[in-house]
Design an enzyme around this catalytic site. Structure first.
Site, PDB file in Angstrom:
ATOM      1  N   ASP A 109       0.243 -10.028   3.029  1.00  0.00           N
ATOM      2  CA  ASP A 109       0.764  -8.853   3.705  1.00  0.00           C
ATOM      3  C   ASP A 109       2.280  -8.872   3.556  1.00  0.00           C
ATOM      4  O   ASP A 109       2.958  -9.721   4.139  1.00  0.00           O
ATOM      5  CB  ASP A 109       0.364  -8.878   5.183  1.00  0.00           C
ATOM      6  N   HIS A 122       3.380  -2.617  -4.820  1.00  0.00           N
ATOM      7  CA  HIS A 122       2.883  -2.336  -3.471  1.00  0.00           C
ATOM      8  C   HIS A 122       3.830  -1.398  -2.711  1.00  0.00           C
ATOM      9  O   HIS A 122       5.039  -1.398  -2.938  1.00  0.00           O
ATOM     10  CB  HIS A 122       2.718  -3.643  -2.678  1.00  0.00           C
ATOM     11  N   ILE A 123       3.266  -0.598  -1.824  1.00  0.00           N
ATOM     12  CA  ILE A 123       4.073   0.311  -1.010  1.00  0.00           C
ATOM     13  C   ILE A 123       3.535   0.362   0.408  1.00  0.00           C
ATOM     14  O   ILE A 123       2.354   0.129   0.650  1.00  0.00           O
ATOM     15  CB  ILE A 123       4.110   1.748  -1.576  1.00  0.00           C
ATOM     16  N   SER A 134       9.601   5.856  -7.563  1.00  0.00           N
ATOM     17  CA  SER A 134       9.142   7.226  -7.340  1.00  0.00           C
ATOM     18  C   SER A 134      10.262   8.210  -7.614  1.00  0.00           C
ATOM     19  O   SER A 134      11.454   7.872  -7.542  1.00  0.00           O
ATOM     20  CB  SER A 134       8.655   7.386  -5.898  1.00  0.00           C
ATOM     21  N   TYR A 194      10.550   6.802   3.602  1.00  0.00           N
ATOM     22  CA  TYR A 194      10.040   6.401   2.292  1.00  0.00           C
ATOM     23  C   TYR A 194      11.093   6.623   1.214  1.00  0.00           C
ATOM     24  O   TYR A 194      11.309   5.769   0.344  1.00  0.00           O
ATOM     25  CB  TYR A 194       8.775   7.201   1.985  1.00  0.00           C
ATOM     26  N   ALA A 227      14.285   6.624   1.553  1.00  0.00           N
ATOM     27  CA  ALA A 227      15.350   5.637   1.710  1.00  0.00           C
ATOM     28  C   ALA A 227      15.003   4.331   1.005  1.00  0.00           C
ATOM     29  O   ALA A 227      15.844   3.723   0.342  1.00  0.00           O
ATOM     30  CB  ALA A 227      15.603   5.385   3.199  1.00  0.00           C
ATOM     31  N   ILE A 283       0.925  11.911  -8.164  1.00  0.00           N
ATOM     32  CA  ILE A 283      -0.199  11.149  -8.692  1.00  0.00           C
ATOM     33  C   ILE A 283      -1.466  11.549  -7.951  1.00  0.00           C
ATOM     34  O   ILE A 283      -1.410  12.147  -6.871  1.00  0.00           O
ATOM     35  CB  ILE A 283       0.037   9.630  -8.543  1.00  0.00           C
ATOM     36  N   ASP A 284      -2.614  11.207  -8.527  1.00  0.00           N
ATOM     37  CA  ASP A 284      -3.875  11.623  -7.917  1.00  0.00           C
ATOM     38  C   ASP A 284      -4.684  10.431  -7.394  1.00  0.00           C
ATOM     39  O   ASP A 284      -5.906  10.448  -7.437  1.00  0.00           O
ATOM     40  CB  ASP A 284      -4.716  12.439  -8.905  1.00  0.00           C
ATOM     41  N   THR A 285      -3.981   9.379  -6.924  1.00  0.00           N
ATOM     42  CA  THR A 285      -4.692   8.280  -6.297  1.00  0.00           C
ATOM     43  C   THR A 285      -5.228   8.737  -4.942  1.00  0.00           C
ATOM     44  O   THR A 285      -4.789   9.742  -4.374  1.00  0.00           O
ATOM     45  CB  THR A 285      -3.778   7.066  -6.088  1.00  0.00           C
TER      46      THR A 285
END
Length: 246
Positions: A91, A119-120, A169, A182, A184, A217-219
């Site tokens: 984590d 990871h985000i 991004s 996000y 930032a 994106i299409d996740t």
């Protein structure tokens, strides 16, 4: 106006010549046996990258929070041709985890050729409500953990003359409403890794730094957030989940 037209015409011709004579010198066989540490590997973009590395015969350490998902991805990676695959549950909201992840990867793989940071942290699309705690949490997951991973892995990458890949991004280049926290974190990534790239060059250390700028994106997680924004931008309309995409 005529001069501008002539300039654009010349530029178009030059671009066409460049495209015609350009030769891609990348050798797919260079990934055979390459040692790769990939974060956020249990879903979405990270999962697909794991599969692509596997088709080229790489050796992988995958990390995310969900063991069942990691196990599923590991099994498919082996089917696709990965030479070896290990996973480590982590984590990234915990400052101690990046060091543990890198130590595990070095122990299992004996070194590193690629560090892929993907990871985000989850951040709902909504007006910022002055929730500083959420910004601090997101900065730890989306930015500080990246620094921790790079700090721990850089000596191994320098030894192998390896590559550092950072998934960022478009909002790290262009500020957008409803995503201030996000945005930032992504601006922070852009600034840090652009500076790090220059410093590595100045120190004559042969570690490449690639920052991938992704648009829409299409996740599954991205589509969920998009549906929430389309339905309502009221605070709390989409809920708030203090976890990161793994």
């Amino acid at each position: 106006m005529m001069l501008l037209g002539k300039v654009l015409c010349v530029l178009g011709v030059l671009a066409g010549l460049l495209a015609f004579f350009w030769r891609d010198t990348w050798n797919p066989e260079s990934l055979s046996g390459a040692r790769v540490l990939l974060t956020g590997a249990s879903a979405g973009i990270g999962e697909e990258m794991a599969y692509h590395y596997s088709t080229f015969g790489a050796e992988l350490v995958l990390t995310a929070r969900r063991e069942a998902a990691l196990q599923r991805v590991k099994e498919k990676c082996m089917e696709l041709g990965a030479k070896r695959v290990f996973y480590f549950m982590a984590d990234m909201a915990s400052p101690e985890e990046p060091q543990k992840v890198v130590q595990f990867a070095l122990q299992k793989l004996g070194g590193l050729d690629y560090l892929v940071l993907n990871h985000i942290g989850w951040s709902p699309f909504e007006m910022w409500d002055r929730d500083v705690a959420h910004v601090q949490w997101l900065m730890q997951v989306n930015f500080l953990s990246y620094l921790g991973l790079v700090s721990a892995a850089l000596p191994a990458l320098e030894e192998s003359k390896g590559s550092l890949v950072v998934v960022s991004s478009l909002v790290g280049r262009i500020a957008t409403p409803f995503a201030a926290p996000y945005t930032a974190t992504k601006f922070a990534l852009e600034g840090f890794f652009a500076s790090l790239r220059q410093e590595l060059v100045m120190q004559q250390k042969e570690v490449s730094v690639t920052v991938c700028i992704l648009g829409l994106i299409d996740t599954e997680s991205a589509l969920k957030k998009t549906r929430c924004v389309h339905g309502s931008i009221r605070r709390g309309a989409c809920g708030r989940n203090r976890s990161y995409k793994s």
